[in-house]
Design a protein around this motif. Structure first.
Motif, short mmCIF file in Angstrom:
data_model
loop_
_atom_site.label_atom_id
_atom_site.label_comp_id
_atom_site.label_asym_id
_atom_site.label_seq_id
_atom_site.Cartn_x
_atom_site.Cartn_y
_atom_site.Cartn_z
N LEU A 584 7.57 8.61 -3.12
CA LEU A 584 8.36 7.47 -2.69
C LEU A 584 9.21 7.84 -1.47
O LEU A 584 9.28 7.09 -0.49
CB LEU A 584 9.26 6.99 -3.82
CG LEU A 584 10.12 5.76 -3.55
CD1 LEU A 584 9.25 4.52 -3.38
CD2 LEU A 584 11.14 5.56 -4.67
N TRP A 589 3.69 5.21 -0.94
CA TRP A 589 4.13 4.34 -2.02
C TRP A 589 3.01 4.00 -2.99
O TRP A 589 3.27 3.77 -4.18
CB TRP A 589 4.77 3.08 -1.43
CG TRP A 589 6.12 3.39 -0.84
CD1 TRP A 589 6.66 4.63 -0.64
CD2 TRP A 589 7.10 2.45 -0.40
NE1 TRP A 589 7.92 4.52 -0.09
CE2 TRP A 589 8.20 3.19 0.08
CE3 TRP A 589 7.13 1.08 -0.32
CZ2 TRP A 589 9.34 2.59 0.60
CZ3 TRP A 589 8.26 0.46 0.19
CH2 TRP A 589 9.36 1.20 0.64
N GLN A 593 3.48 4.76 -6.94
CA GLN A 593 3.26 3.76 -7.98
C GLN A 593 2.25 4.26 -9.01
O GLN A 593 2.47 4.11 -10.23
CB GLN A 593 2.77 2.46 -7.36
CG GLN A 593 2.49 1.37 -8.38
CD GLN A 593 2.13 0.05 -7.73
OE1 GLN A 593 2.53 -0.22 -6.60
NE2 GLN A 593 1.36 -0.77 -8.43
N LEU A 620 10.86 1.33 -5.95
CA LEU A 620 9.73 0.85 -5.15
C LEU A 620 9.65 -0.67 -5.22
O LEU A 620 9.50 -1.36 -4.20
CB LEU A 620 8.44 1.49 -5.67
CG LEU A 620 7.12 1.00 -5.06
CD1 LEU A 620 7.12 1.17 -3.56
CD2 LEU A 620 5.95 1.75 -5.69
#
Length: 857
Positions: A584, A589, A593, A620
């Motif tokens: 992150l 990203w 995730q 996020l």
């Protein structure tokens, strides 16, 4: 029955087998009971013929599944080292022997490993599937696994295993019911009217087969009716044999059937039972259960007692089978005899959930046993429950064992159980109770002559002080090390070395990191996998917290590989949470995730162990403007503050502060930051203190600048936004750099918006533009919706990197062209490969051209 409407699946399986020339593949066959999963696998194996070496194993519907049940079947076929090692019960050696058996010469027939009915699998078997999945890329093996998709809930461990298999190697085969047309065709061939057949079977192949095989022209309404109609045509001896086989899951071997030969032959002739390679069985588990359920409770118990007596008289029978039949026979003495044996065997191969289930069953039958025996069972149960992640159950068992040991006045065992209560209380998030029990353990064990138990109690206190950020951890750790060495207790010595090294790393990362590396090497050489993993995990996690991402990346890769190879799932999830936080920060990203969601998957567990992953995902989603971001952060909040340790509170407090700032509520953001800042200051954690000081300052509250606040935050609060942005760029943190730039002049703010727009941080961009409007400044236009929602998830920077990569530029050339560090480009390339789902730069370029992703030059 012909395999109607399965031609496509058979062809695809055949193609997967051919594709194994370049590496392993995985076929996941799913469907309801009777959908034809086994029939499809059998037909495929027959069609593969001499091209394939088929190894077949199945899971059993026992009360508690056999540990590595399918591998026992496979070992009988393979023989050699695999059969020897599985008999010895050494998990790592068993897994290695299977790999050796599969990794043969290229001219050999390609191995096909079929594992059936994984919805009944034990923990070790699921670990084996995950183990094979991580290694199939370099093996010419087709792994075929089957399971009932209607029998695994959302928290079933099989779902987690399937989600973790390499996506590029997996092909799924969901088997739908037969169509009306297919059922009509089968009925026509059998000379039967088809209208009612489909109505009562729903196209389920098993039921269709049974209905069409019934001699009565009427169509039975249920499986029970089908079976009873078959049984009614049998003699008393045949019905007796059918009932006996019905209480033996999977199959009944010939040795069990000696006194029922005539009845068995009648059942085979009448189609009630089928012959297998090693005995007889019902053609499907549904049919067996239907017969078993028709037995009276008294008759069923008597048949189980008969099976138990025969199996117990033979050597080499898996104790899980004995436990199953003892329980259903109502034989408490036999359960108490065999359940601990089965538990030890299961724990020996890492099937800790199954081991816990065996001990739990034994405890239910141990009410009349002596107190010492019950205490031993409780302690053994608590140990495997802890290893299985069942913290609440383990803690309660240790407390019960402690009470029994106190009643008996057994000082050593009292001290041991207090130490375990301390450790398990910490895992539960009860930090204060953990400290109290740890101190009591030391006091109790110091009242008698020193022994290894006291050394571990010292080390436990050292660990608690280390987790609280207290330098006294070193003193307690050194006491533990001295005493452990006196008794030759390497286990405790390494445990304490990790505590001391972790504490020193807080004050001197170089020295502490070196000590943790030495502790890891010592533990790994001795086979102390838990300590070896913890040493590197502590080093990696602190490096993430201190934003030293180059070190973190290297250590995370090593420790994840180490933990995954040993199937230490708890550590893997913990570390994936930290890797998600790192990704992150570095702008990957999609990777963040994926890691966070994997870390959070599976059954809910009490305590704060998932908070790092939850915060990474919550941040996020907040940055992307997702409305559910705060719900994820709230899940982490309670357990983190209950634990009252900075490693949990720090991330949650910063995550909530950032969320409320993005949501346009600076007062709430400042309050959340203040809430965690006091603890970070008390712990002396510069980076959490820095983040929380920043959010107070960003929310408009004055904050005194001290040396405790980490450098980039201190620079920003002091007004040097350029210096802060440069520091974040050096660390490869695009989002944090944008945060710093957003505090600068108009040009810097525009650059900040370009960065957050490129990352897809819609929520953050909206907040920054609102701030600019409030100041009356010019507001740069945001990205077009099509760009913001790029289908591959590639950021603007990653698309630039992909374009240059497709031109054949090296990472160094790309770095020079874009004025980035080579390390940053490495991260971007890795993120691009991951988001496109390809393993190489060449395939990424090909995918980019195919998808039209290349920017015009």
């Amino acid at each position: 029955m012909d395999l109607l409407e399965r031609d496509s699946a058979l062809a695809d399986l055949d193609a997967l087998l051919a594709d194994t020339a370049g590496g392993g593949r995985i076929a996941v066959v799913s469907g309801e009971a009777g959908a034809g999963k086994s029939s499809l696998a059998t037909a495929f194996a027959a069609a593969a013929g001499p091209r394939a070496w088929v190894l077949w194993g199945a899971c059993d519907p026992l009360l508690t599944p056999r540990a590595l049940g399918p591998l026992h079947d496979i070992a009988r076929e393979v023989g050699g080292a695999l059969r020897e090692r599985i008999a010895a019960g050494e998990r790592s050696a068993v897994f290695d022997a299977l790999l050796d058996a599969l990794d043969g010469p290229r001219q050999r027939r390609r191995p096909v490993v079929v594992m059936e009915d994984l919805h009944w699998a034990d923990e070790a078997t699921l670990d084996l599937v995950a183990f094979l999945g991580r290694r199939l890329a370099v093996l010419r093996v087709l792994l075929v696994i089957t399971y009932r998709d209607d029998e695994i809930g959302p928290d079933h461990q099989l779902r987690t295993v399937l989600a973790g298999l390499p996506r590029t190697l997996v092909r799924r085969f969901p088997l739908a019911p037969l169509s009306v047309q297919a059922v009509d065709e089968l009925a026509r061939r059998a000379g039967r009217a088809s209208s009612s057949v489909y109505a009562v079977t729903g196209g389920n192949p098993l039921l269709v087969t049974e209905v069409l095989a019934a001699t009565d022209s009427a169509v039975p309404a249920t499986v029970r009716d089908l079976v009873l109609s078959r049984l009614s045509a049998l003699s008393p001896e045949g019905r007796e044999a059918a009932g006996f086989v019905a209480v033996v899951p999977s199959q009944a071997e010939p040795a069990l059937l000696a006194s029922r030969g005539a009845g068995v032959e009648e059942c085979l002739a009448g189609g009630v039972l089928s012959a297998t390679a090693d005995g007889v069985a019902y053609r499907h588990e549904l049919l067996r259960r239907a017969v078993e359920q028709e037995l009276s409770p008294v008759r069923r118990a008597a048949l189980h007692a008969d099976v138990l007596a025969q199996l117990a008289a033979r050597a080499g029978v898996d104790p899980a089978r004995l436990v199953h039949h003892a329980h259903h026979a109502g034989d408490a003495a036999a359960v108490l005899r065999w359940a601990p044996v089965a538990a030890v065997r299961a724990a020996g191969v890492g099937a800790n959930k199954q081991a816990a289930a065996h001990y739990e069953l034994a405890l239910r039958h141990a009410a009349g046993a002596p107190a010492a025996e019950r205490a031993e069972l409780l302690e053994a149960y608590a140990t495997v429950a802890y290893l299985a992640g069942q913290i609440v159950e383990a803690l309660e068992a240790r407390r019960q064992a402690l009470t029994l040991r106190e009643q008996a006045g057994d000082t050593v065992r009292i001290g041991e159980n207090l130490r375990w209560v301390s450790r398990l209380s910490w895992w539960r998030g009860y930090t204060r109770q953990a400290r109290q029990a740890g101190v009591r353990a030391v006091e109790v064990l110091e009242s008698i002559a020193p022994g290894p138990q006291l050394a571990m109690a010292y080390s436990n206190l050292s660990q608690l002080h280390m987790l609280a950020g207290e330098a006294t951890a070193i003193e307690w750790g050194e006491r533990a090390i001295d005493l452990a060495r006196h008794f030759g207790d390497l286990d405790t010595e390494v445990h304490a070395l990790v505590n001391v090294g972790s504490t020193r790393m807080e004050r001197d990362p170089g020295q502490g990191g070196a000590e943790l590396e030495r502790a890891h090497a010592l533990a790994a050489a001795a086979g102390l996998d838990d300590h070896a993993t913890r040493a590197l995990a502590n080093k990696a996690c602190q490096a993430v917290e201190w934003c030293d991402f180059d070190i973190a990346e290297d250590v995370l890769e090593r420790v994840l590989n180490f933990a995954e190879a040993r199937d230490l799932d708890g550590y893997v999830r913990h570390l994936l949470g930290y890797r998600a936080a790192m990704q992150l920060a570095r702008g990957d990203w999609a990777g963040a995730q994926a890691d966070a969601e994997t870390a959070m998957s599976g059954p809910e567990r009490p305590g704060p162990s998932r908070s790092t992953a939850q915060v990474a995902l919550g941040k996020l989603r907040a940055r992307r403007g997702d409305p559910d971001a705060v719900d994820i952060l709230f899940k982490a909040e309670g357990p983190a503050y209950e634990a009252d340790e900075v490693q949990f509170v720090g991330p949650v407090s910063t995550g909530l502060a950032e969320y409320y700032w993005i949501a346009g509520d600076p007062a709430r953001a400042a309050a959340e930051a203040r809430r965690g800042y006091e603890l970070a200051e008390r712990f002396g954690h510069a980076w959490f203190a820095g983040q929380l000081a920043y959010w107070q300052w960003r929310a408009g509250e004055p904050i005194p600048v001290t040396e405790l606040i980490a450098l980039p935050y201190r620079l920003l609060i002091e007004g040097d936004w350029r210096g802060a942005a440069a520091e974040w760029e050096r660390r490869g943190c695009a989002y944090a750099r944008a945060e710093a730039l957003s505090c600068g002049d108009e040009e810097a703010t525009a650059e900040a918006l370009r960065i957050v727009d490129g990352l897809g941080a819609v929520g953050t961009a909206r907040r920054l533009r609102a701030e600019l409007r409030d100041k009356g400044a010019k507001v740069p236009r945001g990205p077009r919706p099509a760009t913001a929602a790029h289908p591959t998830g590639l950021t603007a920077r990653q698309r630039e990197v992909l374009t240059l990569l497709a031109e054949g530029l090296s990472n160094a050339d790309i770095a020079a062209r874009l004025t980035l560090s080579a390390k940053t480009v490495d991260h971007h390339v890795s993120a691009v490969l991951g988001k496109l789902g390809v393993p190489s730069r060449g395939q990424a370029a090909a995918a980019a051209r195919r998808l039209g992703l290349l920017a015009p030059r």
